[in-house]
Design an enzyme around this catalytic site. Structure first.
Site, PDB file in Angstrom:
ATOM      1  N   ASP A   8      19.254 -29.514  29.902  1.00 53.14           N
ATOM      2  CA  ASP A   8      17.898 -28.763  30.058  1.00 53.14           C
ATOM      3  C   ASP A   8      16.852 -28.134  29.778  1.00 53.14           C
ATOM      4  O   ASP A   8      17.090 -26.952  30.548  1.00 53.14           O
ATOM      5  CB  ASP A   8      17.040 -29.582  31.789  1.00 53.14           C
ATOM      6  CG  ASP A   8      17.724 -30.868  31.901  1.00 53.14           C
ATOM      7  OD1 ASP A   8      19.354 -30.888  32.362  1.00 53.14           O
ATOM      8  OD2 ASP A   8      17.608 -32.087  32.475  1.00 53.14           O
ATOM      9  N   GLU A  39      13.897 -32.720  27.236  1.00 53.83           N
ATOM     10  CA  GLU A  39      13.014 -33.566  28.515  1.00 53.83           C
ATOM     11  C   GLU A  39      11.740 -32.069  28.737  1.00 53.83           C
ATOM     12  O   GLU A  39      11.404 -32.744  29.109  1.00 53.83           O
ATOM     13  CB  GLU A  39      13.206 -34.280  29.630  1.00 53.83           C
ATOM     14  CG  GLU A  39      14.062 -34.455  30.323  1.00 53.83           C
ATOM     15  CD  GLU A  39      13.676 -34.469  31.386  1.00 53.83           C
ATOM     16  OE1 GLU A  39      13.366 -35.798  31.189  1.00 53.83           O
ATOM     17  OE2 GLU A  39      14.078 -34.280  32.651  1.00 53.83           O
ATOM     18  N   ASN A  40      12.454 -30.644  29.494  1.00 52.02           N
ATOM     19  CA  ASN A  40      11.579 -30.233  29.683  1.00 52.02           C
ATOM     20  C   ASN A  40      10.906 -28.807  29.151  1.00 52.02           C
ATOM     21  O   ASN A  40      10.518 -28.068  29.261  1.00 52.02           O
ATOM     22  CB  ASN A  40      12.142 -29.907  31.072  1.00 52.02           C
ATOM     23  CG  ASN A  40      12.287 -30.438  32.369  1.00 52.02           C
ATOM     24  OD1 ASN A  40      13.340 -30.540  32.554  1.00 52.02           O
ATOM     25  ND2 ASN A  40      11.157 -30.650  32.891  1.00 52.02           N
ATOM     26  N   ASN A  67      13.515 -38.919  32.747  1.00 53.63           N
ATOM     27  CA  ASN A  67      11.781 -39.074  33.414  1.00 53.63           C
ATOM     28  C   ASN A  67      10.713 -38.416  32.584  1.00 53.63           C
ATOM     29  O   ASN A  67       9.840 -38.910  32.995  1.00 53.63           O
ATOM     30  CB  ASN A  67      12.504 -38.796  34.477  1.00 53.63           C
ATOM     31  CG  ASN A  67      12.163 -37.424  35.288  1.00 53.63           C
ATOM     32  OD1 ASN A  67      13.049 -37.142  34.585  1.00 53.63           O
ATOM     33  ND2 ASN A  67      11.862 -37.113  36.108  1.00 53.63           N
ATOM     34  N   HIS A  68      10.825 -37.501  32.024  1.00 48.98           N
ATOM     35  CA  HIS A  68       9.586 -36.243  31.049  1.00 48.98           C
ATOM     36  C   HIS A  68       9.577 -36.847  29.708  1.00 48.98           C
ATOM     37  O   HIS A  68       8.766 -36.055  29.504  1.00 48.98           O
ATOM     38  CB  HIS A  68       9.702 -35.176  31.626  1.00 48.98           C
ATOM     39  CG  HIS A  68       9.520 -34.662  32.895  1.00 48.98           C
ATOM     40  ND1 HIS A  68       8.661 -35.013  33.050  1.00 48.98           N
ATOM     41  CD2 HIS A  68      10.767 -34.670  33.767  1.00 48.98           C
ATOM     42  CE1 HIS A  68       8.583 -33.898  35.582  1.00 48.98           C
ATOM     43  NE2 HIS A  68      10.226 -33.986  34.860  1.00 48.98           N
ATOM     44  N   HIS A 153      21.025 -39.160  32.955  1.00 50.32           N
ATOM     45  CA  HIS A 153      20.249 -37.936  33.167  1.00 50.32           C
ATOM     46  C   HIS A 153      19.420 -38.970  34.771  1.00 50.32           C
ATOM     47  O   HIS A 153      19.219 -40.147  34.783  1.00 50.32           O
ATOM     48  CB  HIS A 153      18.728 -37.778  32.696  1.00 50.32           C
ATOM     49  CG  HIS A 153      17.102 -37.433  32.526  1.00 50.32           C
ATOM     50  ND1 HIS A 153      17.474 -36.042  31.984  1.00 50.32           N
ATOM     51  CD2 HIS A 153      16.878 -37.572  33.266  1.00 50.32           C
ATOM     52  CE1 HIS A 153      16.693 -35.330  32.692  1.00 50.32           C
ATOM     53  NE2 HIS A 153      15.860 -36.280  33.566  1.00 50.32           N
ATOM     54  N   HIS A 178      19.037 -33.015  34.054  1.00 51.90           N
ATOM     55  CA  HIS A 178      18.249 -33.224  35.485  1.00 51.90           C
ATOM     56  C   HIS A 178      17.858 -32.588  36.588  1.00 51.90           C
ATOM     57  O   HIS A 178      16.575 -31.646  36.557  1.00 51.90           O
ATOM     58  CB  HIS A 178      18.336 -34.616  35.865  1.00 51.90           C
ATOM     59  CG  HIS A 178      17.100 -35.000  36.825  1.00 51.90           C
ATOM     60  ND1 HIS A 178      15.673 -35.165  36.338  1.00 51.90           N
ATOM     61  CD2 HIS A 178      16.615 -35.332  38.042  1.00 51.90           C
ATOM     62  CE1 HIS A 178      15.280 -35.978  37.660  1.00 51.90           C
ATOM     63  NE2 HIS A 178      15.270 -35.720  38.641  1.00 51.90           N
ATOM     64  N   HIS A 180      19.234 -29.343  36.817  1.00 49.71           N
ATOM     65  CA  HIS A 180      18.816 -28.414  36.179  1.00 49.71           C
ATOM     66  C   HIS A 180      20.043 -26.839  36.809  1.00 49.71           C
ATOM     67  O   HIS A 180      19.767 -26.268  36.944  1.00 49.71           O
ATOM     68  CB  HIS A 180      17.307 -27.522  36.702  1.00 49.71           C
ATOM     69  CG  HIS A 180      16.418 -27.967  35.910  1.00 49.71           C
ATOM     70  ND1 HIS A 180      15.295 -28.118  35.615  1.00 49.71           N
ATOM     71  CD2 HIS A 180      16.470 -30.029  35.123  1.00 49.71           C
ATOM     72  CE1 HIS A 180      14.677 -28.414  35.166  1.00 49.71           C
ATOM     73  NE2 HIS A 180      15.176 -29.533  34.657  1.00 49.71           N
TER      74      HIS A 180
END
Length: 272
Positions: A8, A39-40, A67-68, A153, A178, A180
């Site tokens: 991520d 995604e982040n 999810n983001h 994820h 997810h 991190h």
């Protein structure tokens, strides 16, 4: 075939790691395919079209999310015209975008990349195991593609491990994202699938999951938000996992962690 999966990417620090480090890795180690979870990437929440294109320009072949995925509203639009950007395949029917794609590696191999999201301690989506089945059955390893990479994820390690064992022998790599935090359980399962519970974060580890420390600590102490989360901007670590895949079977022959720069101890695969 040499595959690299990058964990991520968080904020500007993580994006800098991609632009500064990834092109050299591809050239120095003759990497055939690179998958990046992005995604982040946009301020810690979601991804924009410009950032996605920056990753592709740096050498990423596929960008996955989680999810983001929709935190940047423009993603709902540009994901339809960007086949190299994935959202979890177990979103309900009618959700924009796609959960899988076939990428052509630098050595000419066809690689199926699948993005699914867990349901334990996460937003409730459709069954990720059924979604993974659907994508792998439609494009099976050995007959239609030369390798398969699955980004799971998810929050719960048990759910990630279950997915690894469920797909053992049908995927080249099942890797978790997810949380991190890079895990140390990289292994090749009995059926030949490479597995890692979490690839970790690409960003500043002098942080709380990539965010400046003060506000997360304050919320744990006082249970009251006082400011927005902001990505930490210190020196990043590029974190991920490397896999060597057999040309004959599409299954894994070797797996090793990748950690470059920043605060974490450096790690490069011994087979590079």
């Amino acid at each position: 075939m040499r595959l690299l999966f990058v964990g991520d990417v968080v904020g500007r620090s993580g994006r800098n790691a991609i632009s500064d480090i990834l092109p050299g890795l591809i050239a120095d180690y003759a990497l055939d395919l690179v998958v990046v979870n992005g995604e982040n990437a946009a301020g810690g929440f979601g991804i924009t079209e410009e950032i996605c294109q920056d990753f592709l320009d740096a050498g990423a072949d596929v960008v996955t999310t989680g999810n983001h995925a929709w935190d940047q509203r423009e993603a709902l639009v540009f994901i339809e015209r960007q086949p190299q950007l994935l959202r979890p395949a177990n979103y309900p029917p009618g959700t924009p975008g796609r959960g899988a794609t076939v990428a052509i590696a630098r050595n000419g191999a066809r690689v199926l990349v699948v993005n699914v999201m867990g349901r334990v301690y996460m937003d409730a989506l459709d069954d990720p195991f059924a979604a993974a089945d659907r994508e792998l059955n439609a494009c099976p390893l050995g007959s239609m593609v030369d390798a398969v990479v699955v980004d799971m994820h998810a929050e719960a390690t048990s759910e990630k491990q279950a997915m690894g064992h469920y797909l053992d022998g049908r995927a080249s790599l099942v890797v978790g994202t997810h949380t991190h935090v890079p895990t140390a359980d990289h292994q090749i399962l009995d059926g030949g699938t490479a597995y890692l519970s979490d690839a970790g974060m690409t960003g500043d580890y002098d942080s709380v999951l990539g965010m400046e420390k003060d506000e997360p600590v304050n919320r744990f102490l006082r249970k009251i938000p006082t400011a927005r989360f902001q990505p930490a901007l210190g020196e990043p670590t590029l974190c991920g996992v490397a896999v060597e895949v057999s040309d004959a079977t599409g299954l894994a022959e070797a797996i090793g962690p990748v950690r470059i720069g920043g605060r974490l101890a450096e790690a490069l695969p011994t087979f590079w």
